[in-house]
Design a protein around this motif. Structure first.
Motif, PDB file in Angstrom:
ATOM      1  N   GLY A  94       0.795  -1.171  -0.078  1.00 49.31           N
ATOM      2  CA  GLY A  94       0.089  -0.188   0.005  1.00 49.31           C
ATOM      3  C   GLY A  94       0.903   1.342   0.077  1.00 49.31           C
ATOM      4  N   TYR A  95       0.200   2.472   0.326  1.00 52.74           N
ATOM      5  CA  TYR A  95       0.925   3.580   0.377  1.00 52.74           C
ATOM      6  C   TYR A  95       1.455   3.998   1.695  1.00 52.74           C
ATOM      7  CZ  TYR A  95      -1.373   4.367  -4.097  1.00 52.74           C
ATOM      8  OH  TYR A  95      -1.650   4.409  -5.336  1.00 52.74           O
ATOM      9  N   GLY A  96       2.638   4.554   1.641  1.00 53.61           N
ATOM     10  CA  GLY A  96       3.308   5.078   2.758  1.00 53.61           C
ATOM     11  C   GLY A  96       4.889   5.621   2.660  1.00 53.61           C
ATOM     12  N   CYS A  97       5.199   6.102   3.741  1.00 49.20           N
ATOM     13  CA  CYS A  97       6.965   6.544   3.593  1.00 49.20           C
ATOM     14  C   CYS A  97       7.585   5.258   3.779  1.00 49.20           C
ATOM     15  CB  CYS A  97       7.063   7.415   4.848  1.00 49.20           C
ATOM     16  SG  CYS A  97       7.167   6.491   6.470  1.00 49.20           S
ATOM     17  N   GLY A  98       7.152   4.292   4.236  1.00 54.43           N
ATOM     18  CA  GLY A  98       8.069   3.061   4.326  1.00 54.43           C
ATOM     19  C   GLY A  98       9.020   3.128   5.475  1.00 54.43           C
ATOM     20  N   GLU A  99       8.977   3.940   6.298  1.00 51.77           N
ATOM     21  CA  GLU A  99      10.027   4.069   7.599  1.00 51.77           C
ATOM     22  C   GLU A  99       9.526   4.164   8.484  1.00 51.77           C
ATOM     23  OE1 GLU A  99      12.813   6.919   6.248  1.00 51.77           O
ATOM     24  OE2 GLU A  99      13.370   5.968   4.385  1.00 51.77           O
ATOM     25  N   CYS A 100       8.163   4.958   8.837  1.00 49.03           N
ATOM     26  CA  CYS A 100       7.613   5.125  10.227  1.00 49.03           C
ATOM     27  C   CYS A 100       7.404   3.751  10.805  1.00 49.03           C
ATOM     28  CB  CYS A 100       6.248   5.991  10.046  1.00 49.03           C
ATOM     29  SG  CYS A 100       5.002   5.274   9.187  1.00 49.03           S
ATOM     30  N   PRO A 101       7.132   3.554  11.988  1.00 52.41           N
ATOM     31  CA  PRO A 101       6.891   2.546  12.715  1.00 52.41           C
ATOM     32  C   PRO A 101       5.574   1.796  12.214  1.00 52.41           C
ATOM     33  CG  PRO A 101       7.498   4.139  14.449  1.00 52.41           C
ATOM     34  CD  PRO A 101       7.301   4.688  13.068  1.00 52.41           C
ATOM     35  N   ALA A 102       4.337   2.617  11.789  1.00 58.52           N
ATOM     36  CA  ALA A 102       3.298   1.915  11.333  1.00 58.52           C
ATOM     37  C   ALA A 102       3.613   1.139   9.894  1.00 58.52           C
ATOM     38  CB  ALA A 102       2.161   2.988  11.174  1.00 58.52           C
ATOM     39  N   CYS A 103       4.335   1.960   9.007  1.00 55.28           N
ATOM     40  CA  CYS A 103       4.649   1.531   7.716  1.00 55.28           C
ATOM     41  C   CYS A 103       5.531  -0.125   7.953  1.00 55.28           C
ATOM     42  CB  CYS A 103       5.618   2.337   6.931  1.00 55.28           C
ATOM     43  SG  CYS A 103       4.501   3.811   6.030  1.00 55.28           S
ATOM     44  N   LEU A 104       6.486   0.133   8.633  1.00 54.99           N
ATOM     45  CA  LEU A 104       7.102  -1.140   9.028  1.00 54.99           C
ATOM     46  C   LEU A 104       6.593  -2.367   9.524  1.00 54.99           C
ATOM     47  CD1 LEU A 104      10.452   0.555  10.616  1.00 54.99           C
ATOM     48  CD2 LEU A 104      10.118  -0.208   8.331  1.00 54.99           C
ATOM     49  N   LEU A 105       5.621  -1.906  10.344  1.00 57.36           N
ATOM     50  CA  LEU A 105       4.873  -3.230  10.852  1.00 57.36           C
ATOM     51  C   LEU A 105       4.078  -3.851   9.805  1.00 57.36           C
ATOM     52  CD1 LEU A 105       3.335  -1.986  14.533  1.00 57.36           C
ATOM     53  CD2 LEU A 105       4.760  -4.209  13.740  1.00 57.36           C
ATOM     54  N   ARG A 106       3.378  -3.147   8.961  1.00 58.37           N
ATOM     55  CA  ARG A 106       2.460  -3.297   7.805  1.00 58.37           C
ATOM     56  C   ARG A 106       3.151  -3.935   6.744  1.00 58.37           C
ATOM     57  NH1 ARG A 106      -2.477   0.062   5.181  1.00 58.37           N
ATOM     58  NH2 ARG A 106      -2.461  -0.917   3.142  1.00 58.37           N
ATOM     59  N   ALA A 107       4.446  -3.238   6.575  1.00 58.87           N
ATOM     60  CA  ALA A 107       5.330  -3.952   5.310  1.00 58.87           C
ATOM     61  C   ALA A 107       5.935  -5.159   5.696  1.00 58.87           C
ATOM     62  CB  ALA A 107       6.364  -2.871   5.106  1.00 58.87           C
ATOM     63  N   ARG A 108       6.236  -5.501   7.085  1.00 60.87           N
ATOM     64  CA  ARG A 108       6.672  -6.603   7.496  1.00 60.87           C
ATOM     65  C   ARG A 108       5.599  -7.731   7.581  1.00 60.87           C
ATOM     66  NH1 ARG A 108      10.030  -3.924  12.437  1.00 60.87           N
ATOM     67  NH2 ARG A 108      11.792  -3.144  11.243  1.00 60.87           N
ATOM     68  N   GLY A 109       4.430  -7.588   8.120  1.00 61.77           N
ATOM     69  CA  GLY A 109       3.387  -8.446   7.908  1.00 61.77           C
ATOM     70  C   GLY A 109       2.979  -8.835   6.684  1.00 61.77           C
ATOM     71  N   TYR A 110       2.919  -8.041   5.468  1.00 66.46           N
ATOM     72  CA  TYR A 110       2.732  -8.282   4.164  1.00 66.46           C
ATOM     73  C   TYR A 110       3.452  -9.173   3.680  1.00 66.46           C
ATOM     74  CZ  TYR A 110       1.154  -7.967  -0.568  1.00 66.46           C
ATOM     75  OH  TYR A 110       0.683  -8.357  -1.638  1.00 66.46           O
ATOM     76  N   ALA A 111       4.905  -8.933   4.020  1.00 67.95           N
ATOM     77  CA  ALA A 111       5.839 -10.052   3.465  1.00 67.95           C
ATOM     78  C   ALA A 111       5.737 -11.486   3.824  1.00 67.95           C
ATOM     79  CB  ALA A 111       7.314  -9.228   3.631  1.00 67.95           C
ATOM     80  N   ARG A 112       5.308 -11.470   5.192  1.00 66.52           N
ATOM     81  CA  ARG A 112       5.371 -12.595   5.720  1.00 66.52           C
ATOM     82  C   ARG A 112       4.137 -13.497   5.287  1.00 66.52           C
ATOM     83  NH1 ARG A 112       6.401 -10.072  10.754  1.00 66.52           N
ATOM     84  NH2 ARG A 112       4.255 -10.387  11.515  1.00 66.52           N
ATOM     85  N   PHE A 113       3.072 -12.680   4.789  1.00 62.57           N
ATOM     86  CA  PHE A 113       1.681 -13.216   4.502  1.00 62.57           C
ATOM     87  C   PHE A 113       1.846 -13.676   3.141  1.00 62.57           C
ATOM     88  CE2 PHE A 113      -1.819 -11.926   1.724  1.00 62.57           C
ATOM     89  CZ  PHE A 113      -2.648 -13.041   2.233  1.00 62.57           C
ATOM     90  N   ALA A 114       2.697 -12.614   2.419  1.00 66.25           N
ATOM     91  CA  ALA A 114       2.726 -12.951   0.636  1.00 66.25           C
ATOM     92  C   ALA A 114       3.633 -14.276   0.486  1.00 66.25           C
ATOM     93  CB  ALA A 114       3.439 -11.778   0.205  1.00 66.25           C
ATOM     94  N   ALA A 115       4.495 -14.531   1.534  1.00 67.34           N
ATOM     95  CA  ALA A 115       5.526 -15.725   1.179  1.00 67.34           C
ATOM     96  C   ALA A 115       4.967 -16.918   1.966  1.00 67.34           C
ATOM     97  CB  ALA A 115       6.568 -15.432   2.065  1.00 67.34           C
ATOM     98  N   ALA A 116       3.790 -16.843   2.657  1.00 68.66           N
ATOM     99  CA  ALA A 116       3.191 -18.159   3.385  1.00 68.66           C
ATOM    100  C   ALA A 116       2.459 -18.860   2.261  1.00 68.66           C
ATOM    101  CB  ALA A 116       2.328 -17.672   4.532  1.00 68.66           C
ATOM    102  N   PRO A 117       2.288 -20.065   2.282  1.00 72.25           N
ATOM    103  CA  PRO A 117       1.493 -20.826   1.080  1.00 72.25           C
ATOM    104  C   PRO A 117       0.115 -20.617   1.646  1.00 72.25           C
ATOM    105  CG  PRO A 117       2.565 -22.480   2.868  1.00 72.25           C
ATOM    106  CD  PRO A 117       3.159 -20.941   3.043  1.00 72.25           C
ATOM    107  N   ARG A 118      -0.728 -20.226   0.419  1.00 70.91           N
ATOM    108  CA  ARG A 118      -2.354 -20.188   0.562  1.00 70.91           C
ATOM    109  C   ARG A 118      -2.881 -21.579   0.956  1.00 70.91           C
ATOM    110  NH1 ARG A 118      -4.022 -15.272  -1.450  1.00 70.91           N
ATOM    111  NH2 ARG A 118      -2.658 -13.578  -1.226  1.00 70.91           N
ATOM    112  N   VAL A 119      -3.918 -21.553   1.760  1.00 71.14           N
ATOM    113  CA  VAL A 119      -4.369 -22.945   2.048  1.00 71.14           C
ATOM    114  C   VAL A 119      -5.539 -23.060   1.063  1.00 71.14           C
ATOM    115  CG1 VAL A 119      -5.637 -24.479   3.605  1.00 71.14           C
ATOM    116  CG2 VAL A 119      -3.580 -23.203   4.424  1.00 71.14           C
TER     117      VAL A 119
END
Length: 242
Positions: A217-242
Motif C-alpha cells: 500500500g501507500y506510505g513512507c515505508g520508514e515510520c513504525p506503522a509502515c514497518l509493521l504493515r510491510a513486514r506483516g505483508y511480506a510474511r503473508f505473501a511468502a506463506a502458502p495459501r491453503v
C-alpha cells in the motif's frame, strides 16, 4: 445474542479488517472516527473512500453498513506532546514507549464510542487494538480493554462488549484474516478484492504519505506503522495459501 456493533474505524488496515469482521457477524454496523489533529489526518479522507468501496464491492455487507460518525477531538491534540500530534521525529522515550504514544487516546475513544453506542442502541464496540505486533502502547493491551469494558458497562448501566479481533494475532495473520473474510463475503473473488481494497485505499503511515506506493500500500515505508504493515505483508505473501 449481539446483533449490532460500532466499529472504531480509522481507515487503516487493522480497522478495515475489523469492519469486515463486524459486517460478517452483525445485522447492523456503524462506524466512528476521531479528528484529534493527528499529523496523518489524510486517514480521515481515506476512510471515506474505504467505506464507499466496501459499499460498492460487497453488496451483502453494504446492506448492513449504517451511519458513519466523525467526532472532533481537538482537545486531545492540545494536551498531547507526541510525534503524532507535533511535527517531531519518531524516537523512543525514557519510559520505554515510542513518542508515537498518545496518552489516553484509546481510553477516550472508547468512552466516546460507548456514549454514542448508548444513544444509537449498539451493543458491541469493535476495535483493532493488538498486543502481538504493536509498539507497546499500554492502552492497546487486553487488560486495558477488559477494564474499559467493565468501567463503561458499570458507568452507563448498559452491558457493553468490547471486541478485539486482532488482539492475539500478528500483522501477517491480519492480512490472512482479511482474505478469509473477503472469501466468505458472498462475492466471487472476494478475498483478493478485499486485499486489493486494503492495499489501495486504507491508510496507516504516520507521516500521511500517499505518494509512495509499495506492494502493501501507500506510505513512507520508514515510520513504525509502515514497518509493521510491510513486514506483516511480506510474511503473508511468502506463506502458502491453503
Amino acid at each position: 445474542m449481539h446483533t449490532t456493533a460500532l466499529v472504531l474505524f480509522s481507515g487503516g488496515q487493522d480497522s478495515t479488517t475489523c469492519l469486515a469482521l463486524a459486517l460478517s457477524k452483525y445485522q447492523r454496523v456503524e462506524t466512528i472516527a476521531f479528528d484529534y489533529r493527528q499529523r496523518h489526518r489524510v486517514e480521515l479522507d481515506a476512510r471515506l473512500v474505504v467505506l464507499a468501496e466496501i459499499r460498492a464491492k460487497f453488496p451483502h455487507w453494504a446492506e448492513k453498513l449504517g451511519q458513519d460518525h466523525l467526532l472532533d477531538l481537538a482537545v486531545l491534540g492540545e494536551v498531547s506532546d507526541t510525534s503524532l500530534t507535533r511535527d517531531t521525529a519518531f524516537k523512543m522515550e525514557q519510559s520505554g514507549l515510542p513518542n508515537t504514544f498518545v496518552p489516553g487516546r484509546n481510553l477516550l475513544f472508547l468512552t466516546l464510542a460507548a456514549a454514542l453506542a448508548y444513544r444509537r442502541d449498539l451493543q458491541v464496540l469493535v476495535t483493532g487494538v493488538c498486543e502481538t505486533d504493536f509498539s507497546g502502547y499500554p492502552d492497546c493491551r487486553d487488560d486495558t480493554m477488559k477494564a474499559m469494558q467493565l468501567a463503561l458497562s458499570l458507568g452507563m448501566d448498559k452491558r457493553f462488549l468490547i471486541e478485539t479481533p486482532l488482539m492475539w494475532i500478528d500483522k501477517a495473520a491480519t492480512w490472512a484474516l482479511a482474505h478469509d473474510l473477503g472469501d466468505k463475503s458472498g462475492v466471487a473473488g472476494g478475498g483478493d478484492a478485499l486485499l486489493d481494497l486494503i492495499i489501495e485505499h486504507t491508510h496507516t503511515c504516520y507521516l500521511g504519505d500517499r505518494q509512495h506506493r509499495h506492494a502493501w500500500g501507500y506510505g513512507c515505508g520508514e515510520c513504525p506503522a509502515c514497518l509493521l504493515r510491510a513486514r506483516g505483508y511480506a510474511r503473508f505473501a511468502a506463506a502458502p495459501r491453503v
